[in-house]
Structures are given as structure tokens and as C-alpha cells.
Design a protein around this motif. Structure first.
Motif, PDB file in Angstrom:
ATOM      1  N   ALA A   1       0.835  -1.205   0.000  1.00 39.56           N
ATOM      2  CA  ALA A   1       0.000   0.000   0.000  1.00 39.56           C
ATOM      3  C   ALA A   1       0.873   1.260   0.000  1.00 39.56           C
ATOM      4  N   ASN A   2       1.984   1.210   0.737  1.00 40.18           N
ATOM      5  CA  ASN A   2       2.860   2.382   0.806  1.00 40.18           C
ATOM      6  C   ASN A   2       3.505   2.661  -0.540  1.00 40.18           C
ATOM      7  N   LEU A   3       3.992   1.584  -1.211  1.00 39.87           N
ATOM      8  CA  LEU A   3       4.611   1.761  -2.531  1.00 39.87           C
ATOM      9  C   LEU A   3       3.581   2.238  -3.548  1.00 39.87           C
ATOM     10  N   PHE A   4       2.340   1.782  -3.401  1.00 43.62           N
ATOM     11  CA  PHE A   4       1.262   2.222  -4.293  1.00 43.62           C
ATOM     12  C   PHE A   4       1.014   3.716  -4.107  1.00 43.62           C
ATOM     13  N   THR A   5       1.000   4.167  -2.846  1.00 44.16           N
ATOM     14  CA  THR A   5       0.816   5.594  -2.552  1.00 44.16           C
ATOM     15  C   THR A   5       1.966   6.419  -3.116  1.00 44.16           C
ATOM     16  N   LEU A   6       3.205   5.904  -2.955  1.00 45.27           N
ATOM     17  CA  LEU A   6       4.375   6.597  -3.493  1.00 45.27           C
ATOM     18  C   LEU A   6       4.289   6.700  -5.011  1.00 45.27           C
ATOM     19  N   ALA A   7       3.820   5.642  -5.661  1.00 44.87           N
ATOM     20  CA  ALA A   7       3.669   5.652  -7.126  1.00 44.87           C
ATOM     21  C   ALA A   7       2.628   6.687  -7.551  1.00 44.87           C
ATOM     22  N   ILE A   8       1.528   6.787  -6.796  1.00 44.64           N
ATOM     23  CA  ILE A   8       0.495   7.780  -7.109  1.00 44.64           C
ATOM     24  C   ILE A   8       1.052   9.190  -6.960  1.00 44.64           C
ATOM     25  N   CYS A   9       1.778   9.429  -5.864  1.00 44.90           N
ATOM     26  CA  CYS A   9       2.379  10.748  -5.641  1.00 44.90           C
ATOM     27  C   CYS A   9       3.359  11.104  -6.755  1.00 44.90           C
ATOM     28  N   PHE A  38       2.628  23.562  -5.972  1.00 43.67           N
ATOM     29  CA  PHE A  38       3.856  22.825  -6.269  1.00 43.67           C
ATOM     30  C   PHE A  38       4.615  22.505  -4.976  1.00 43.67           C
ATOM     31  N   SER A  39       4.662  23.465  -4.050  1.00 44.83           N
ATOM     32  CA  SER A  39       5.340  23.233  -2.770  1.00 44.83           C
ATOM     33  C   SER A  39       4.606  22.180  -1.951  1.00 44.83           C
ATOM     34  N   VAL A  40       3.272  22.134  -2.071  1.00 44.16           N
ATOM     35  CA  VAL A  40       2.493  21.089  -1.402  1.00 44.16           C
ATOM     36  C   VAL A  40       2.906  19.716  -1.922  1.00 44.16           C
ATOM     37  N   LEU A  41       2.987  19.591  -3.241  1.00 43.66           N
ATOM     38  CA  LEU A  41       3.343  18.311  -3.845  1.00 43.66           C
ATOM     39  C   LEU A  41       4.763  17.892  -3.470  1.00 43.66           C
ATOM     40  N   VAL A  42       5.681  18.846  -3.443  1.00 34.50           N
ATOM     41  CA  VAL A  42       7.073  18.530  -3.101  1.00 34.50           C
ATOM     42  C   VAL A  42       7.182  18.028  -1.660  1.00 34.50           C
ATOM     43  N   THR A  43       6.574  18.770  -0.720  1.00 36.64           N
ATOM     44  CA  THR A  43       6.668  18.367   0.690  1.00 36.64           C
ATOM     45  C   THR A  43       5.964  17.036   0.941  1.00 36.64           C
ATOM     46  N   GLN A  44       4.836  16.810   0.257  1.00 37.57           N
ATOM     47  CA  GLN A  44       4.156  15.526   0.417  1.00 37.57           C
ATOM     48  C   GLN A  44       5.006  14.385  -0.131  1.00 37.57           C
ATOM     49  N   TYR A  45       5.661  14.621  -1.260  1.00 29.41           N
ATOM     50  CA  TYR A  45       6.495  13.588  -1.861  1.00 29.41           C
ATOM     51  C   TYR A  45       7.693  13.266  -0.971  1.00 29.41           C
ATOM     52  N   VAL A  46       8.308  14.299  -0.400  1.00 30.64           N
ATOM     53  CA  VAL A  46       9.438  14.089   0.509  1.00 30.64           C
ATOM     54  C   VAL A  46       8.980  13.307   1.742  1.00 30.64           C
ATOM     55  N   ALA A  47       7.797  13.682   2.263  1.00 36.65           N
ATOM     56  CA  ALA A  47       7.257  12.980   3.429  1.00 36.65           C
ATOM     57  C   ALA A  47       7.038  11.506   3.115  1.00 36.65           C
ATOM     58  N   GLN A  48       6.505  11.222   1.940  1.00 35.44           N
ATOM     59  CA  GLN A  48       6.242   9.836   1.556  1.00 35.44           C
ATOM     60  C   GLN A  48       7.542   9.057   1.374  1.00 35.44           C
ATOM     61  N   CYS A  49       8.566   9.715   0.856  1.00 33.23           N
ATOM     62  CA  CYS A  49       9.883   9.055   0.702  1.00 33.23           C
ATOM     63  C   CYS A  49      10.483   8.718   2.070  1.00 33.23           C
ATOM     64  N   PHE A  50      10.382   9.656   3.032  1.00 40.17           N
ATOM     65  CA  PHE A  50      10.871   9.386   4.386  1.00 40.17           C
ATOM     66  C   PHE A  50      10.103   8.206   5.000  1.00 40.17           C
ATOM     67  N   HIS A  51       8.796   8.184   4.787  1.00 41.44           N
ATOM     68  CA  HIS A  51       7.974   7.105   5.341  1.00 41.44           C
ATOM     69  C   HIS A  51       8.347   5.762   4.720  1.00 41.44           C
ATOM     70  N   THR A  52       8.602   5.763   3.428  1.00 37.05           N
ATOM     71  CA  THR A  52       9.015   4.538   2.742  1.00 37.05           C
ATOM     72  C   THR A  52      10.348   4.035   3.288  1.00 37.05           C
ATOM     73  N   HIS A  54      11.538   4.609   6.286  1.00 36.02           N
ATOM     74  CA  HIS A  54      11.286   4.093   7.638  1.00 36.02           C
ATOM     75  C   HIS A  54      10.731   2.665   7.593  1.00 36.02           C
ATOM     76  N   LEU A  55       9.768   2.423   6.705  1.00 38.11           N
ATOM     77  CA  LEU A  55       9.169   1.092   6.607  1.00 38.11           C
ATOM     78  C   LEU A  55      10.170   0.057   6.087  1.00 38.11           C
ATOM     79  N   SER A  56      11.036   0.482   5.174  1.00 38.15           N
ATOM     80  CA  SER A  56      12.058  -0.439   4.652  1.00 38.15           C
ATOM     81  C   SER A  56      13.000  -0.883   5.770  1.00 38.15           C
TER      82      SER A  56
END
Length: 258
Positions: A1-9, A38-52, A54-56
Motif C-alpha cells: 500500500a505504501n509503494l502504491f501511494t508513493l507511485a500515485i504521488c 507545487f510546494s504542497v506536492l514537493v513536501t508531500q512527496y518528501v514525506a512519503q519518501c521518508f515514510h518509505t 522508515h518502513l524499509s
């Protein structure tokens, strides 16, 4: 689910970048609301990368990385605050009744203060030991505080929209009605899910809550991207419709420009 969310982002980010490039070719520059999104998308993408990340690490060592986990929540909080500020600014009349912030610049420091409060709650919550009654990151004081802050911002958003509508023309009022309804879904997702989660089985609370919040964030991103990049109702009633050509006139009459 996390990788799917990252792919969507990733897909949304690429789509937005391409549309922004085409928009810049036409207009010569990007409007501040587009840069904000654009700044919203960037910060969300960075957050999702950090979360990924952490899970790894969690899969490999069974503990994950507290630093990556906190950074993920901090960046996601910043993403939400920027988006909330953008919605409140538009509801207050930015781009609709005036093409510059002017007196609306008071919104920014207030939202910045809210961001610091959100981040403080995240950090304090992470240094507190978990209790047997906490089944998700949204239980306890942190959940109550986030719910109250979101409802407070929502009340501000509604009041700003009502005030703007009183000074606006028919087309702007019509746009604001639709804008308020759609934005309300974003503002109310957290409070509604927070009140519903006690009814959900404990082991499902965290994934259900996080999926709902992420769905609201992604949905809002797509909605705003379409709102800003297409020549729809918002483009027609806002300063985005101002002609980029010398001597061009905007069909919108602004009441202020300072």
C-alpha cells in the motif's frame, strides 16, 4: 500500500510538472497559487519518501528509524498547512477580489504558527512512551489537538468565504459555493475519521485513518491542480485569466490591487 501511494504521488508530481511547463509557455510565468500547490506536492512527496525509508528499515531491523518517521510526519504536516493556507487565502478573496495579498498577508504568519503547533505536537508525541490504550498515532492528546486545530481552521475558512461572497459578484459567489463544498471534504476528513475511529477494530484504526487522510490529500491535490491549470470557472473569475500579452485585459474586475 505504501509503494502504491508513493507511485500515485510520483504520477501526480510528473503530471503537474508537465502541465506547469505548458502553462508557463502560454502565460510566461507561473501564478503564486500554482507555486504554492507545487510546494504542497514537493513536501508531500518528501514525506512519503521518508515514510518509505522508515518502513524499509522496519522490515530489516524490526524497529525502523525514529528520525525518518518524525521527519515524515513533519513534512506531511507542513504539506497540510500549506494547502490549508492556500484554501483560506482563496476563500478570503485572493485572486478573486484582489490580485495581491495586501491585508491578507496576515494569514501567512497565523498559518505558520499553526504549522509550528502541529510540528510541536508531532515531536512531543514521538518522545512520549506508548500506552496500552493507544492503537494509532491519532489517539490521545495529539488526536484531540489536531482535531481542534482542523475545526478551528475550517471555521476560519467558512467565515472568510462568507465575507468574500458578500463583496463579490454573481459569478464569484457561484464559484465560492462549489469551492466551499469541495474544500469542506478536505477540512473535515480528519475530524470525522477521528470521531469514527473508536468504532473500528483497534488493529484496523491506524491503516483506516491514514488511508482516509492520504486519500483526502491526494484528492485535494488533483482537484486544485485541475482548478488552477484548466480554463474552468476559477480561471474565468480569478486573476489567472489576466492576459499575458501586452495591453491584454482581464475579464475580472478587481476591487483591490494592494
Amino acid at each position: 500500500a505504501n509503494l502504491f501511494t508513493l507511485a500515485i504521488c510520483t504520477g501526480i508530481f510528473v503530471m503537474f510538472w508537465k502541465k506547469g511547463r505548458d502553462y508557463k509557455k502560454y502565460a510566461g510565468s507561473l501564478h503564486p497559487v500554482i507555486w504554492a500547490l507545487f510546494s504542497v506536492l514537493v513536501t508531500q512527496y518528501v514525506a512519503q519518501c521518508f515514510h518509505t525509508g522508515h518502513l524499509s528499515l522496519y522490515r530489516s531491523n524490526g524497529k525502523g528509524s525514529p528520525v525518518l518517521e518524525v521527519m515524515s510526519e513533519v513534512f506531511f504536516t507542513i504539506c497540510q498547512v500549506i494547502q490549508t493556507s492556500l484554501l483560506i487565502l482563496i476563500s478570503s478573496g485572493y485572486t478573486l477580489l484582489q490580485s495581491k495579498l495586501g491585508e491578507l498577508d496576515i494569514v501567512l504568519p497565523i498559518c505558520l504558527m499553526v504549522a509550528f503547533m502541529h510540528i510541536a505536537f508531532v515531536v512531543v508525541d514521538k518522545v512520549q512512551p506508548d500506552t496500552s490504550s493507544d492503537f494509532s498515532d491519532h489517539d490521545g492528546v495529539k488526536g484531540v489537538a489536531f482535531c481542534c486545530l482542523r475545526l478551528g481552521l475550517y471555521g476560519w475558512f467558512l467565515y472568510a468565504g462568507h465575507t468574500t461572497a458578500q463583496s463579490a459578484g454573481t459569478r464569484v459567489r457561484s464559484f465560492l459555493r462549489t469551492f466551499r463544498v469541495v474544500a469542506s471534504l478536505y477540512f473535515l476528513t480528519y475530524p470525522v475519521m477521528w470521531m469514527i475511529q473508536p468504532l473500528v477494530a483497534p488493529y484496523y484504526r491506524k491503516p483506516v485513518m491514514e488511508m482516509a487522510i492520504m486519500a483526502a490529500q491526494v484528492g485535494s491535490n488533483l482537484w486544485l491542480a485541475n482548478l488552477f491549470m484548466s480554463r474552468g470557472t476559477f480561471w474565468q473569475v480569478s486573476s489567472l485569466s489576466a492576459s499575458p500579452l501586452p495591453g491584454g485585459q482581464s475579464p475580472v474586475r478587481f476591487y483591490k490591487d494592494d
